[in-house]
Design an enzyme around this catalytic site. Structure first.
Site, short mmCIF file in Angstrom:
data_model
loop_
_atom_site.label_atom_id
_atom_site.label_comp_id
_atom_site.label_asym_id
_atom_site.label_seq_id
_atom_site.Cartn_x
_atom_site.Cartn_y
_atom_site.Cartn_z
N CYS A 113 42.19 34.54 44.97
CA CYS A 113 40.77 35.53 45.48
C CYS A 113 40.59 36.19 46.07
O CYS A 113 40.24 36.99 46.34
CB CYS A 113 39.57 34.59 44.71
N HIS A 167 35.14 40.01 45.17
CA HIS A 167 35.75 39.40 44.42
C HIS A 167 35.23 39.38 43.20
O HIS A 167 33.47 38.54 43.33
CB HIS A 167 35.98 37.96 44.76
N ASN A 201 37.28 37.91 36.01
CA ASN A 201 37.85 37.81 37.41
C ASN A 201 39.52 37.88 36.95
O ASN A 201 40.18 37.06 36.87
CB ASN A 201 37.31 36.18 37.30
O1 LIG Z 1 27.69 27.11 33.67
C1 LIG Z 1 28.13 28.02 34.08
O2 LIG Z 1 27.25 28.62 34.87
C2 LIG Z 1 29.91 28.34 34.90
C3 LIG Z 1 29.51 28.07 36.69
C4 LIG Z 1 31.24 27.77 36.82
N1 LIG Z 1 31.69 29.51 37.32
C5 LIG Z 1 32.07 29.64 38.01
C6 LIG Z 1 32.26 28.81 38.75
C7 LIG Z 1 33.67 29.63 39.92
C8 LIG Z 1 33.52 31.34 39.80
C9 LIG Z 1 34.73 31.12 41.33
C10 LIG Z 1 36.17 31.37 40.13
C11 LIG Z 1 37.14 31.78 41.26
C12 LIG Z 1 38.65 32.00 40.89
O3 LIG Z 1 39.14 33.43 41.10
C13 LIG Z 1 36.35 32.12 42.54
C14 LIG Z 1 35.29 32.40 43.39
C15 LIG Z 1 33.91 31.87 41.92
CL1 LIG Z 1 33.11 31.67 42.43
C16 LIG Z 1 33.36 31.48 38.92
N2 LIG Z 1 32.42 30.98 38.19
C17 LIG Z 1 31.45 30.06 36.15
C18 LIG Z 1 29.22 29.75 34.88
#
Ligand SMILES: O=C(O)C1CCN(c2ccc(-c3cc(CO)ccc3Cl)cn2)CC1
Length: 326
Positions: free
Chosen positions: A111, A251, A281
């Site tokens: 990313c 991002h 994303n």
């Molecule tokens: O339980 C919850 O709230 C969940 C907790 C986990 N979450 C996440 C975790 C990581 C990412 C993420 C992914 C990438 C890959 O492109 C890069 C950067 C990030 Cl910070 C996005 N969301 C969603 C909600």
């Protein structure tokens, strides 16, 4: 001679998949997705692979710049979902748009890929050996996510975007950058595992696995810790204040992360641009899609000299910010 952004463009697949659509195929809810991520819809490719999304974004960029593809001498594609390991997606884009005089290669930085690709392109242009560079971020995340894993399947979308850089004698776009990686935490976010496998290997237990796997909490916490420092670093390098920055284009991983980053930096959430609700994303494509949306809407106008910060973070682990004048 300095690299200058002279055009932006993007392309997303036409199929829109809503959170409600996902409720129908997996155990999730619109409420959970919206409140925990900010995502409401995402684009999902039905037939177009990453090189086609990038090729259509490239044609959008070149059309707006009225520059023909045979004038392009460098194509860099940032992607974590290439059509093939080889040929590069950039080479396929070169063929798709007919950029016969270009060299082309991919950048793999998940990313942060578009940030890495911009930084590399700027250095190559400033060598004086290249004049027009297409820098693209493109993903078909829908082909690498595990659709049986609701924790990740609801987060991602498909799309492509990018910019055309020109090497000009006038003032360039690039003011400062702060780019990092930490391979020691690389296994926190993986995709496309290709373990040793041959008649002599002892690896039967772990076969190849295309699927994206993510330690969500760890990545989430890494982002909130590292991104504010990177944003601060580029304004300090430039000797300006965050209040001098028109917009910050992060991002589009998660709206709660962006809220937390704004809070850490003690700046208004409104200074951040956000379109995750429409696309999810899209990894390396998220920043260029967002940039093109802001330019296409007139919210940002190329040539005004306004300062913006692009900031990526994700697999590698990688993270980085670039301060540019548009
Ligand atoms: O339980 C919850 O709230 C969940 C907790 C986990 N979450 C996440 C975790 C990581 C990412 C993420 C992914 C990438 C890959 O492109 C890069 C950067 C990030 Cl910070 C996005 N969301 C969603 C909600």
């Amino acid at each position: 001679m300095q690299a200058k952004i002279i055009s932006t463009g993007s392309y997303v697949p036409k199929k829109i998949v809503s959170n409600k659509d996902l409720e129908a195929i997996m155990d999730t809810s619109d409420e959970w997705i919206k409140t925990r991520t900010g995502i409401e819809n995402r684009r999902i490719s039905e037939t177009e692979n990453t090189s086609v999304l990038c090729g259509k974004a490239a044609l959008d960029i070149l059309g707006k710049a009225t520059i023909s593809a045979d004038k392009v001498d460098l194509i860099i594609v940032a992607t974590m979902s290439p059509d093939y390991l080889s040929p590069s997606t950039a080479c396929l884009v070169q063929d798709y748009i007919g950029a016969s005089k270009s060299m082309a290669f991919d950048v793999s930085a998940a990313c942060s890929g578009f940030i890495y690709a911009l930084s590399v392109a700027e250095k190559m242009l400033s060598s004086g050996k290249f004049h027009y560079a297409l820098v693209l971020g493109g993903e078909v995340m829908s082909k690498i996510i595990d659709w049986d894993d609701r924790g990740t399947a609801v987060l991602f979308g498909d799309g492509a975007g990018g910019v055309l850089l020109e090497n000009t004698p006038s003032q360039g776009s690039f003011i400062a950058e702060d780019i990092h990686s930490d391979g020691s935490r690389g296994l926190a976010l993986t995709t496309g595992a290709l373990p040793v496998s041959n008649p002599y290997s002892q690896n039967e237990k772990n076969p190849a696995d295309i699927h994206l796997k993510m330690e969500g909490r760890a990545i989430f916490d890494f982002a909130i810790r590292s991104v504010p420092k990177s944003i601060k670093a580029v304004v300090e390098t430039a000797g300006i204040d965050l209040s001098d920055v028109e917009r910050i284009l992060p991002h589009q991983a998660n709206s709660r992360i962006i809220q937390a980053i704004a809070k850490k930096l003690k700046i208004p959430f409104e200074q951040f641009a956000l379109n995750i609700s429409d696309y999810g994303n899209t990894s390396a494509a998220s920043i260029p899609i967002l940039l093109d949306e802001l330019v296409s809407s007139g919210d940002l106008v190329l040539g005004t000299g306004k300062k913006i910060i692009l900031t990526g973070f994700g697999g590698g682990l990688t993270w980085g910010s670039i301060l540019i004048r548009i």
